[in-house]
Enzyme design. Structure first.
Site, PDB file in Angstrom:
ATOM      1  N   HIS A   7      30.316  26.341  36.858  1.00 37.63           N
ATOM      2  CA  HIS A   7      29.308  27.403  36.916  1.00 37.63           C
ATOM      3  C   HIS A   7      29.915  28.743  36.541  1.00 37.63           C
ATOM      4  O   HIS A   7      31.131  28.910  36.543  1.00 37.63           O
ATOM      5  CB  HIS A   7      28.651  27.512  38.304  1.00 37.63           C
ATOM      6  CG  HIS A   7      29.603  27.841  39.430  1.00 37.63           C
ATOM      7  ND1 HIS A   7      30.258  26.875  40.142  1.00 37.63           N
ATOM      8  CD2 HIS A   7      29.993  29.025  39.961  1.00 37.63           C
ATOM      9  CE1 HIS A   7      31.015  27.452  41.071  1.00 37.63           C
ATOM     10  NE2 HIS A   7      30.882  28.762  40.980  1.00 37.63           N
ATOM     11  N   HIS A  79      32.717  35.564  38.542  1.00 36.20           N
ATOM     12  CA  HIS A  79      33.775  34.583  38.257  1.00 36.20           C
ATOM     13  C   HIS A  79      33.244  33.415  37.426  1.00 36.20           C
ATOM     14  O   HIS A  79      32.037  33.233  37.303  1.00 36.20           O
ATOM     15  CB  HIS A  79      34.446  34.072  39.545  1.00 36.20           C
ATOM     16  CG  HIS A  79      33.559  33.293  40.480  1.00 36.20           C
ATOM     17  ND1 HIS A  79      32.849  33.883  41.492  1.00 36.20           N
ATOM     18  CD2 HIS A  79      33.281  31.964  40.553  1.00 36.20           C
ATOM     19  CE1 HIS A  79      32.183  32.941  42.159  1.00 36.20           C
ATOM     20  NE2 HIS A  79      32.412  31.778  41.605  1.00 36.20           N
ATOM     21  N   GLU A 130      37.712  30.427  39.396  1.00 35.08           N
ATOM     22  CA  GLU A 130      37.635  29.484  40.502  1.00 35.08           C
ATOM     23  C   GLU A 130      37.926  28.105  39.942  1.00 35.08           C
ATOM     24  O   GLU A 130      37.401  27.738  38.881  1.00 35.08           O
ATOM     25  CB  GLU A 130      36.213  29.527  41.103  1.00 35.08           C
ATOM     26  CG  GLU A 130      35.983  28.553  42.242  1.00 35.08           C
ATOM     27  CD  GLU A 130      34.549  28.634  42.824  1.00 35.08           C
ATOM     28  OE1 GLU A 130      33.654  29.136  42.131  1.00 35.08           O
ATOM     29  OE2 GLU A 130      34.366  28.188  43.971  1.00 35.08           O
TER      30      GLU A 130
HETATM   31 CO    CO Z   1      31.804  29.897  42.423  1.00 35.30          CO
END
Ligand code: CO
Length: 134
Positions: A7, A79, A130
């Site tokens: 994502h 992020h 991430e």
């Molecule tokens: Co995230």
């Protein structure tokens, strides 16, 4: 080492407005809002064919995205999340290469119930990264 893009997270000051922009203006499929008190965010998921966009609104006083929104009051990309098959192997490889892992360096359980780590933006082209164990 990297697998799929899991994502992209976008911090927003107003989740309802952000969800409206994606649902009405962009015509995307948007989930109902979900509170994640352990992560200090409220989130909606925008489902795309090949990945997800997560819109994040601060939740609570110690939200990790509060400082970001103070600097970016209209919101912004917070992020990107990449999948890895083995998060401990990924961490050990990156730490050995001199990259910085945020926090105490141990994976935490992320908003999808899977182990995640965050990597220092200064070591990754100015982007908070991430890693999520797929
Ligand atoms: Co995230």
């Amino acid at each position: 080492m990297l697998g799929r893009l899991n994502h992209i997270a976008i911090a927003v000051p107003d989740l309802k407005r952000g969800a409206e922009i994606y649902a009405s203006l962009l015509g995307a499929k948007v989930s109902s809002p979900q509170s994640e008190p352990d992560h200090g965010v409220r989130v909606v998921f925008v489902e795309l064919l090949n990945t997800k966009i997560e819109l994040l609104e601060p939740l609570g006083e110690n939200s990790p995205i509060k400082a970001f929104l103070d600097k970016n009051p209209v919101g912004g990309m917070h992020h990107v999340c990449y999948e890895v098959a083995d998060i401990m192997a990924a961490r050990d490889h990156l730490v050995a290469a001199g990259a910085r892992v945020l926090g105490d360096g141990d994976p935490k359980i992320g908003t999808h119930g899977k182990p995640v780590l965050f990597l220092h933006p200064k070591d990754f082209c100015g982007t908070l990264v991430e890693l999520e164990q797929a």
